[in-house]
Design an enzyme around this catalytic site. Structure first.
Site, PDB file in Angstrom:
ATOM      1  N   SER A   1     -10.494   0.707  -0.558  1.00 15.17           N
ATOM      2  CA  SER A   1     -11.468   1.164  -1.544  1.00 15.17           C
ATOM      3  C   SER A   1     -12.853   1.243  -0.909  1.00 15.17           C
ATOM      4  CB  SER A   1     -11.427   0.247  -2.771  1.00 15.17           C
ATOM      5  OG  SER A   1     -12.082   0.822  -3.873  1.00 15.17           O
TER       6      SER A   1
ATOM      7  N   GLU B   1      -3.274   6.000  -8.243  1.00 18.06           N
ATOM      8  CA  GLU B   1      -4.551   5.310  -8.064  1.00 18.06           C
ATOM      9  C   GLU B   1      -5.373   5.238  -9.357  1.00 18.06           C
ATOM     10  OE1 GLU B   1      -6.023   3.912  -5.408  1.00 18.06           O
ATOM     11  OE2 GLU B   1      -4.842   4.576  -3.698  1.00 18.06           O
TER      12      GLU B   1
ATOM     13  N   HIS C   1      -4.431   1.740  -8.166  1.00 15.14           N
ATOM     14  CA  HIS C   1      -5.427   1.378  -7.167  1.00 15.14           C
ATOM     15  C   HIS C   1      -5.392  -0.124  -6.879  1.00 15.14           C
ATOM     16  CE1 HIS C   1      -9.124   1.986  -4.914  1.00 15.14           C
ATOM     17  NE2 HIS C   1      -9.712   0.998  -5.567  1.00 15.14           N
TER      18      HIS C   1
END
Length: 487
Positions: free
Chosen positions: A189, A307, A396
């Protein structure tokens, strides 16, 4: 064993501790300063060298995290302003081992290196692991220099911290049994965005032997106009004017955390803490950044199948709720109206279509653009294992639970009841592939390199790691060069 636990660094000697993984041992040095504490007169300064210490410093416990908002991933842990430290885990066996430097995620507003325990890789995989803490939120990324025209405020202080940490590792990792010529940087990320930046940064690109990019694209950077607007929002929340900007050094650090919460309520659909394309520390625009040559080192890059489900289905816990109208505006700005409408027609106007569109826009398309521009061998993955927790699927951050022991403090309840044996096989395969990549620049014999003429994909799934064609990745795959800006 006691002699093994004391190592000499440029700032002084450190005493670590031994940790066990099943029948294996690793050594750990925790809370190691890589720069001076960024507080007081250094609150907004670039990272400065640590003054050092006399005697042997205890490095058996984690240092406080940098100051940040309290959320489910960071509660109940001590924090302090400007705690610029890193943690090192090393194999107990003597030797010169490859190094993995990990930059955590958290939208540049939260997170900690302590949440990623490197003992498994050190003890069982022969890798020296370093996890890094750096300034976050307004103390790391508010562009007060641009707002006030005042160069006493560092731009991208948090990124400069990360860059300083990498240089510290290069200079000192040999003391822990690491090979300074074999440093792989990795992150997820926001941490993956950092890795992308380090790959093209003239100050760091020559330090790297490899890079791992998990679920993070350069489209998460901020231009100068947006950055100054953000800084103005912080200043208003802090009650600080241009004439009174010297107060920013004397306000309690907790005021900056409150200002971030205030700004997030006002700018509820935006990332309010991220690096700035400032023209000094970083280039002034995304095309300028992309024009910089990337380090010609092996790259492992990918994202998770679903995600965007995390942002759509858990809005109050991660990011504010988003919707198709917002993504339509983002896509139109990046591709133009006719092209945007053609792309949107591929995605159903329902919750699943929203997840697929957001996933492709902000993760898969930027990842494909990164791969297409990379000058060295590259490998692409997609994490497909899905959880029934809140019906998130392969959302995610979920791959972290397979790569690290309880990353981000997440409970194993996220995975409960979904094939423990299969999860264990996948975790072992993924950890083995990541370690294999750190050792030799290739994730293993089951992987086939990505290329423009052969855009191979390795699916990370309990059934095994299987290579398929790019046509099975995303519906946006044909627009691989699209880089929409994050809102």
């Amino acid at each position: 064993m006691s002699d093994l636990l004391v190592r000499a660094t440029e700032s002084g000697a450190l005493r670590g501790r031994a940790v066990r993984v099943d029948q294996h041992m690793a050594l750990a040095w925790l809370g190691v300063p890589y720069a001076a504490e960024a507080a007081g007169t250094l609150r907004f300064a670039p990272p400065r060298p640590h003054a050092g210490w006399a005697g042997v410093r205890d490095a058996t416990r984690f240092a406080p995290d940098v100051l940040q908002p309290l959320d489910p991933s960071v509660t109940l842990r001590p924090s302090a302003e400007g705690s610029l430290v890193l943690n090192v885990w090393a194999p107990a066996a003597p030797g010169t081992h490859p190094v993995l430097v990990w930059f955590h995620g958290g939208a540049y507003r939260a997170g900690s290196g302590r949440l990623y325990d490197g003992r498994e890789y050190a003890a069982r995989r022969g890798v020296v692991v370093v996890t890094v803490n750096s300034r976050l939120g307004p103390l790391g990324y508010a562009d007060f220099a641009g707002l006030f025209g005042d160069d006493r405020f560092a731009v991208n202080a948090g990124y400069q911290d990360q860059r300083a940490a990498l240089h510290w590792v290069r200079r000192n990792v040999a003391a822990f049994g690491g090979d300074p010529a074999r440093i792989t940087v990795a992150g997820e990320s926001a941490g993956a965005v950092t890795v992308n930046l380090l790959l093209r940064d003239p100050a760091t690109r020559d330090l790297l032997a490899g890079a791992i990019v998990q679920s993070g694209g350069v489209n998460q950077l901020s231009d100068r106009e947006n950055s100054v607007d953000l800084a103005a929002g912080y200043a208003r929340a802090l009650g600080v004017t241009a004439a009174g900007r010297d107060r920013l050094w004397t306000l309690p650090a907790s005021a900056f955390v409150r200002s971030l919460h205030t700004l997030e309520r006002v700018r509820s659909r935006r990332l309010n803490s991220r690096p700035t394309l400032d023209g000094t520390v970083l280039p002034g625009s995304l095309p300028e950044w992309l024009a910089r040559p990337a380090a010609p080192v092996p790259l492992l890059a990918g994202a998770n199948r679903d995600e965007y489900a995390l942002f759509v289905k858990l809005p109050d816990r991660v990011f504010p709720r988003t919707d198709r109208a917002l993504l339509t505006r983002v896509l139109t700005g990046a591709a133009g109206s006719p092209r945007a409408q053609a792309i949107l027609a591929v995605y159903p106007d329902d919750p699943d279509g929203l997840v697929a569109l957001g996933t492709d826009l902000f993760f898969h398309a930027p990842n494909d653009a990164l791969l297409a521009a990379h000058p060295a061998p590259a490998f692409r993955y997609r994490f497909d294992w899905g959880t029934r927790f809140f019906d998130l699927g392969a959302a995610h951050g979920l791959e972290l639970l397979f790569l690290w022991p309880r990353p981000m403090g997440l409970s194993s309840g996220v995975l409960r009841g979904q094939g423990r044996a299969g999860r264990a096989r996948l975790a072992d395969a993924m950890q083995g592939s990541w370690a294999h990549f750190v050792h030799g620049g290739h994730p293993g014999p089951d992987w086939t390199p990505w290329a423009a003429h052969a855009p191979n994909l390795t699916r990370l799934h309990p059934d095994g790691l299987t290579v398929t064609s790019a046509g099975e990745t995303t519906r946006l795959g044909r627009w691989a060069g699209l880089l929409p800006a994050m809102p």
